[in-house]
Scaffold this motif. Structure first.
Motif, PDB file in Angstrom:
ATOM      1  N   ALA A  22       0.848  -1.187   0.000  1.00 38.16           N
ATOM      2  CA  ALA A  22       0.000   0.000   0.000  1.00 38.16           C
ATOM      3  C   ALA A  22       0.881   1.233   0.000  1.00 38.16           C
ATOM      4  CB  ALA A  22      -0.895  -0.011   1.241  1.00 38.16           C
ATOM      5  N   ASP A  23       0.329   2.326  -0.480  1.00 36.99           N
ATOM      6  CA  ASP A  23       1.069   3.582  -0.434  1.00 36.99           C
ATOM      7  C   ASP A  23       1.322   3.947   1.024  1.00 36.99           C
ATOM      8  OD1 ASP A  23       1.092   3.872  -3.191  1.00 36.99           O
ATOM      9  OD2 ASP A  23      -0.801   4.982  -3.206  1.00 36.99           O
ATOM     10  N   ALA A  24       2.507   4.455   1.273  1.00 33.42           N
ATOM     11  CA  ALA A  24       2.859   4.862   2.631  1.00 33.42           C
ATOM     12  C   ALA A  24       2.015   6.060   3.050  1.00 33.42           C
ATOM     13  CB  ALA A  24       4.338   5.208   2.707  1.00 33.42           C
ATOM     14  N   PHE A  27       2.206  10.315   8.797  1.00 32.08           N
ATOM     15  CA  PHE A  27       1.684  10.547  10.139  1.00 32.08           C
ATOM     16  C   PHE A  27       2.421  11.688  10.814  1.00 32.08           C
ATOM     17  CE2 PHE A  27       0.417   6.231   9.368  1.00 32.08           C
ATOM     18  CZ  PHE A  27      -0.731   6.034  10.116  1.00 32.08           C
ATOM     19  N   GLU A  28       1.681  12.504  11.560  1.00 35.07           N
ATOM     20  CA  GLU A  28       2.247  13.503  12.465  1.00 35.07           C
ATOM     21  C   GLU A  28       1.769  13.117  13.857  1.00 35.07           C
ATOM     22  OE1 GLU A  28       0.996  17.389  11.301  1.00 35.07           O
ATOM     23  OE2 GLU A  28       1.817  17.185   9.287  1.00 35.07           O
ATOM     24  N   ALA A  48       5.285  -1.015   9.258  1.00 41.70           N
ATOM     25  CA  ALA A  48       4.245  -1.252   8.254  1.00 41.70           C
ATOM     26  C   ALA A  48       4.488  -0.432   6.980  1.00 41.70           C
ATOM     27  CB  ALA A  48       2.871  -0.928   8.839  1.00 41.70           C
ATOM     28  N   GLY A  49       5.596   0.323   6.955  1.00 38.72           N
ATOM     29  CA  GLY A  49       5.967   1.071   5.760  1.00 38.72           C
ATOM     30  C   GLY A  49       5.485   2.503   5.714  1.00 38.72           C
ATOM     31  N   HIS A  50       4.994   3.011   6.832  1.00 36.81           N
ATOM     32  CA  HIS A  50       4.479   4.380   6.858  1.00 36.81           C
ATOM     33  C   HIS A  50       5.544   5.361   7.358  1.00 36.81           C
ATOM     34  CE1 HIS A  50       0.680   2.758   5.760  1.00 36.81           C
ATOM     35  NE2 HIS A  50       0.607   2.015   6.847  1.00 36.81           N
ATOM     36  N   ASN A  51       5.364   6.620   7.013  1.00 33.02           N
ATOM     37  CA  ASN A  51       6.295   7.675   7.400  1.00 33.02           C
ATOM     38  C   ASN A  51       5.728   8.422   8.602  1.00 33.02           C
ATOM     39  OD1 ASN A  51       8.007   7.170   5.133  1.00 33.02           O
ATOM     40  ND2 ASN A  51       6.471   8.180   3.876  1.00 33.02           N
ATOM     41  N   VAL A  52       6.585   8.675   9.582  1.00 34.38           N
ATOM     42  CA  VAL A  52       6.127   9.286  10.822  1.00 34.38           C
ATOM     43  C   VAL A  52       7.051  10.428  11.224  1.00 34.38           C
ATOM     44  CG1 VAL A  52       5.561   8.900  13.246  1.00 34.38           C
ATOM     45  CG2 VAL A  52       5.258   7.033  11.606  1.00 34.38           C
TER      46      VAL A  52
END
Length: 152
Positions: A22-24, A27-28, A48-52
């Motif tokens: 899935a597209d990343a 998150f803030e 999970a590959g997301h940016n934080v």
């Protein structure tokens, strides 16, 4: 030319393990400086590959931030995140956040009140308390978005 595109596509497919990702999400996260479980939840998102991006706030400022973003006192936890225009309060599982963003309901976001043992970032071996993920609606009411059973 068509044959070359197929070869490139096959190489990309093999390099990514053959699994579509899935597209990343971006998150803030607002948290206090000393909260270890907030860092653990951030690590779950990143795995999970997301940016934080996270920022540390004094507790009083963090509580004001929660209220400003539609989180009532009965839904609070230790950290508050923003993603795709939604507010995420507490130890919400990644799968529920991804579902929220995909389904795009008319809502403020999701919340897991408190800090249930076994929720993401609150892992304690294989043990998990039962907990609900709540959909927080624009009028402040909530409904259960997902439920997790206890594991002993």
């Amino acid at each position: 030319m068509k044959k070359r595109k197929n070869v490139i596509g096959a190489v990309v497919f093999l390099m990514t393990g053959g699994v579509a990702t899935a597209d990343a999400l971006e998150f803030e996260v607002a948290k206090t400086q000393s909260c270890g479980c907030c860092l653990a939840w951030i690590e779950v998102l990143q795995a999970a590959g997301h940016n934080v991006e996270s920022r540390n706030l004094p507790m009083a400022t963090l509580m004001q931030h929660k209220v400003k973003n539609g989180i009532g006192p009965d839904m609070t936890s230790c950290h508050t995140a923003k993603v795709a225009g939604y507010t995420i309060e507490g130890h919400v599982p990644v799968e529920d956040i991804e579902r929220l963003v995909k389904e795009k309901p008319d809502a403020i976001g999701l919340a897991v009140p408190g800090m249930p043992v076994g929720s993401p970032g609150m892992e304690y071996g294989e043990t998990r308390d039962a907990f609900d993920v709540y959909l927080v609606k624009a009028d402040g009411t909530t409904e259960v978005f997902n439920s997790y059973r206890a594991v002993e």
